[in-house]
Design an enzyme around this catalytic site. Structure first.
Site, short mmCIF file in Angstrom:
data_model
loop_
_atom_site.label_atom_id
_atom_site.label_comp_id
_atom_site.label_asym_id
_atom_site.label_seq_id
_atom_site.Cartn_x
_atom_site.Cartn_y
_atom_site.Cartn_z
N LYS A 66 58.40 11.51 -16.71
CA LYS A 66 58.93 10.20 -17.10
C LYS A 66 58.20 9.69 -18.35
O LYS A 66 58.82 9.20 -19.30
CB LYS A 66 58.80 9.20 -15.93
CG LYS A 66 59.78 9.52 -14.81
CD LYS A 66 59.58 8.68 -13.55
CE LYS A 66 60.54 9.18 -12.46
NZ LYS A 66 60.41 8.48 -11.18
N GLN A 110 56.32 4.65 -8.19
CA GLN A 110 56.73 5.98 -7.76
C GLN A 110 56.60 6.10 -6.23
O GLN A 110 55.60 5.72 -5.65
CB GLN A 110 55.87 7.04 -8.47
CG GLN A 110 56.28 8.48 -8.22
CD GLN A 110 57.64 8.83 -8.83
OE1 GLN A 110 58.11 8.19 -9.77
NE2 GLN A 110 58.28 9.85 -8.29
N ASP A 133 64.54 1.16 -11.50
CA ASP A 133 64.90 2.18 -10.50
C ASP A 133 66.21 1.81 -9.79
O ASP A 133 66.83 2.66 -9.15
CB ASP A 133 63.80 2.27 -9.43
CG ASP A 133 62.94 3.51 -9.57
OD1 ASP A 133 63.42 4.52 -10.14
OD2 ASP A 133 61.78 3.48 -9.10
N1 GUN Z 1 60.39 9.46 -5.98
C1 GUN Z 1 61.36 10.41 -6.11
N2 GUN Z 1 62.37 9.97 -6.90
C2 GUN Z 1 62.04 8.70 -7.27
C3 GUN Z 1 62.68 7.74 -8.09
O1 GUN Z 1 63.77 7.92 -8.62
N3 GUN Z 1 62.00 6.57 -8.25
C4 GUN Z 1 60.81 6.31 -7.66
N4 GUN Z 1 60.24 5.14 -7.87
N5 GUN Z 1 60.19 7.19 -6.88
C5 GUN Z 1 60.81 8.39 -6.70
#
Ligand code: GUN
Length: 306
Positions: A66, A110, A133
């Site tokens: 990311k 996350q 998100d």
């Molecule tokens: N863990 C796995 N996929 C995601 C996501 O798209 N966002 C977040 N915040 N955590 C994740």
């Protein structure tokens, strides 16, 4: 996209492999262009913060991707790390601080989080206007009634692929297999929304569904999102269907250095010859998810969700 099928392709005549990596690169280039224009006009670059708790290997890899993707499109990014003994109260205090930070357009926490922290409490503590998100109930609710909102990464990536490949959806039978809050439910909601991609007749199937095979055989579009490797077999798919595979299960493999490979929910080799379009795993929906996060951060920076 061009039809890239060749004589070695597992696809039938006219069938097209959906190249998620190519589309993700294309969308990233578009975002980078927009950021350049924003900065040239004197605005600051979009700014995303990512909170990570602990040192889970999978989460660290995701977060590194990311951060790198932010760099690629010209965003500013901030990574905030907590040890896994951080208290829920400390995390909520940081979220409150980020909510009020005018130099920040959006942020994510996350997941998964350690067991002593309530993920739902954390998600609901994020200001929905910064929830890139798309997990906050306000964004989920707005999406379901077609209001401007942040759509979560995987459903948004699927919709973008359908759009970029001009896959017809109006009046089509779309079968979604899986009813999770992060994929099955939102993608079903988007597919039934008015407009394109949407206007589909949607059926959501799950572990208690009867006659799953018969239902799938009626589908023009199948979105497999149940997390069971190679669940969807050729006898469940009609000729000419478009198949979107959301599965990413790590299965043992003696062909890779890591000892694992990613398996989709679709038995690709036997299903692909019947399809008009199909996503591979890896390289289909997966590369689109980070792009969706970037798109949401750009929307946030432009103040389009309020
Ligand atoms: N863990 C796995 N996929 C995601 C996501 O798209 N966002 C977040 N915040 N955590 C994740």
């Amino acid at each position: 996209m061009e039809n890239k099928s060749n004589t070695n392709s597992p696809l039938g005549v006219g069938g097209e492999l959906i190249d998620g990596k190519a589309i993700a690169d294309q969308v990233k280039a578009e975002i980078a262009e927009e950021v350049k224009l924003m900065v040239a006009a004197g605005k600051r670059a979009p700014h995303l913060a990512v909170i990570i708790v602990g040192h889970d290997g999978g989460s660290e890899t995701y977060v590194a991707h990311k951060v790198k993707s932010c760099e690629q499109v010209g965003f500013t990014s901030t990574k905030i790390t907590f040890e896994d003994d951080v208290t829920e109260a400390e995390l909520l205090t940081k979220i409150d601080e980020l909510n009020k930070d005018n130099g920040l357009d959006g942020f994510i926490v996350q997941l998964p989080l350690p067991k002593h922290i309530s993920e739902q409490k954390v998600i609901e503590a994020i200001d929905y206007r910064k929830d890139v998100d798309g997990f906050h109930p306000v964004n989920v609710g707005r999406m379901s009634i077609g209001l401007p909102c942040y759509v979560s990464a995987t459903p948004s990536g699927i919709i973008e692929l359908l759009k970029r490949y001009n896959i017809p959806t109006a009046g089509k039978n779309c079968v979604v297999i899986g009813r999770s809050n992060i994929v099955g439910k939102p993608v079903a909601s988007l597919m039934m929304q008015k407009g394109y991609p949407g206007d589909a007749t949607v059926t959501v199937c799950h572990s208690r569904t009867k006659n799953l095979k018969e239902i799938c055989l009626q589908a023009d579009i199948i979105i497999a999102a149940l997390g069971m490797p190679e669940f969807l077999t050729a006898d469940m798919v009609k000729n000419g269907a478009a198949v979107i595979d959301v599965g990413t299960t790590r299965v043992p493999s003696d062909k890779t250095k890591s000892g694992f490979r990613l398996s989709g929910d679709v038995k690709f080799d036997e299903v692909a010859p019947k399809c008009s379009f199909i996503t591979p795993v890896p390289g289909g929906v997966g590369p689109m998810t980070i792009v969706s996060l970037l798109k949401n951060t750009l929307l946030a920076a432009k103040g389009e969700i309020y």
